[in-house]
Design a protein around this motif. Sequence first.
Motif, PDB file in Angstrom:
ATOM      1  N   TYR A 106      -3.275 -36.370  11.043  1.00 49.07           N
ATOM      2  CA  TYR A 106      -4.323 -35.369  11.692  1.00 49.07           C
ATOM      3  C   TYR A 106      -3.750 -33.979  11.990  1.00 49.07           C
ATOM      4  N   LYS A 107      -2.464 -33.735  11.342  1.00 46.77           N
ATOM      5  CA  LYS A 107      -1.877 -32.313  11.537  1.00 46.77           C
ATOM      6  C   LYS A 107      -3.072 -31.197  11.360  1.00 46.77           C
ATOM      7  N   GLY A 108      -3.120 -30.227  12.047  1.00 51.41           N
ATOM      8  CA  GLY A 108      -3.972 -28.928  11.916  1.00 51.41           C
ATOM      9  C   GLY A 108      -5.383 -29.234  12.517  1.00 51.41           C
ATOM     10  N   ALA A 109      -5.629 -30.604  12.911  1.00 49.48           N
ATOM     11  CA  ALA A 109      -6.984 -31.172  13.505  1.00 49.48           C
ATOM     12  C   ALA A 109      -6.707 -30.991  15.178  1.00 49.48           C
ATOM     13  N   PRO A 110      -7.580 -31.027  16.028  1.00 46.21           N
ATOM     14  CA  PRO A 110      -7.518 -31.043  17.354  1.00 46.21           C
ATOM     15  C   PRO A 110      -6.985 -32.373  17.946  1.00 46.21           C
ATOM     16  N   ARG A 111      -7.155 -33.384  16.952  1.00 44.52           N
ATOM     17  CA  ARG A 111      -6.499 -34.909  17.443  1.00 44.52           C
ATOM     18  C   ARG A 111      -5.081 -34.784  17.235  1.00 44.52           C
ATOM     19  N   TRP A 112      -4.522 -34.059  16.329  1.00 44.45           N
ATOM     20  CA  TRP A 112      -3.062 -33.971  16.196  1.00 44.45           C
ATOM     21  C   TRP A 112      -2.406 -33.209  17.483  1.00 44.45           C
ATOM     22  N   ASP A 113      -3.058 -32.122  18.096  1.00 47.21           N
ATOM     23  CA  ASP A 113      -2.642 -31.611  19.525  1.00 47.21           C
ATOM     24  C   ASP A 113      -2.713 -32.534  20.464  1.00 47.21           C
ATOM     25  N   ARG A 114      -3.715 -33.370  20.459  1.00 47.33           N
ATOM     26  CA  ARG A 114      -3.928 -34.441  21.625  1.00 47.33           C
ATOM     27  C   ARG A 114      -2.745 -35.517  21.356  1.00 47.33           C
ATOM     28  N   HIS A 120       9.064 -41.001  17.315  1.00 47.25           N
ATOM     29  CA  HIS A 120       8.979 -40.850  15.799  1.00 47.25           C
ATOM     30  C   HIS A 120       7.926 -41.537  15.161  1.00 47.25           C
ATOM     31  N   HIS A 121       7.862 -42.843  15.410  1.00 49.69           N
ATOM     32  CA  HIS A 121       6.654 -43.704  14.999  1.00 49.69           C
ATOM     33  C   HIS A 121       5.285 -42.730  15.263  1.00 49.69           C
ATOM     34  N   ARG A 122       5.155 -42.412  16.541  1.00 50.78           N
ATOM     35  CA  ARG A 122       3.653 -42.185  17.019  1.00 50.78           C
ATOM     36  C   ARG A 122       3.597 -40.925  16.316  1.00 50.78           C
ATOM     37  N   MET A 123       4.440 -39.786  15.991  1.00 50.51           N
ATOM     38  CA  MET A 123       4.479 -38.432  15.393  1.00 50.51           C
ATOM     39  C   MET A 123       4.154 -38.821  13.947  1.00 50.51           C
TER      40      MET A 123
END
Length: 159
Positions: free
Chosen positions: A96-104, A87-90
């Motif tokens: 960064y939601k919506g960016a490629p970094r969010w996916d990583r 939960h903390h990491r999320m």
Amino acid sequence: MCIDPALSGGHLDKFIFQIILKSYVAFPNFLEYGFSNSRGAAMSYYSSNPHYAAADFSEDTGPRERAEAVASEWFNDLAAPQIARHHHRMTVARAYKGAPRWDREKAAADREFAETTVDASRIAQMVLADMMAFGEVTEATSYAFDEAKVSHVMQQAAE
């Protein structure tokens, strides 16, 4: 009785009107629902075939839901530190939601969570199987839970 209105001299229209009027007097909602049952579904002269009826698993639903709830409680108790870390990491990655970094970041957090909760998942499956089979958790499952709980404490103490 003659069906053709031209041959009946117009009496058929009067006869049909009388039937509709009598039906409306007897059943005021007759015209609203038409030829339907009390729930408004179209009526049929054919009864349903029980061989083609959908399978009814309602008897299994209650015990299965209780078993899943107990297994979830045991999983949450055993994996509480990993759940908090995920939960903390999320929460941090939400910027960064919506960016490629969010996916990583999400993939890395999910991968770490899956890797660190293998024991908790195994024990939750044992609890689910015990609850479905016996209606209670067996001593072997309880012992496995205690062993996994102590191993996490020992790992934290070693660090």
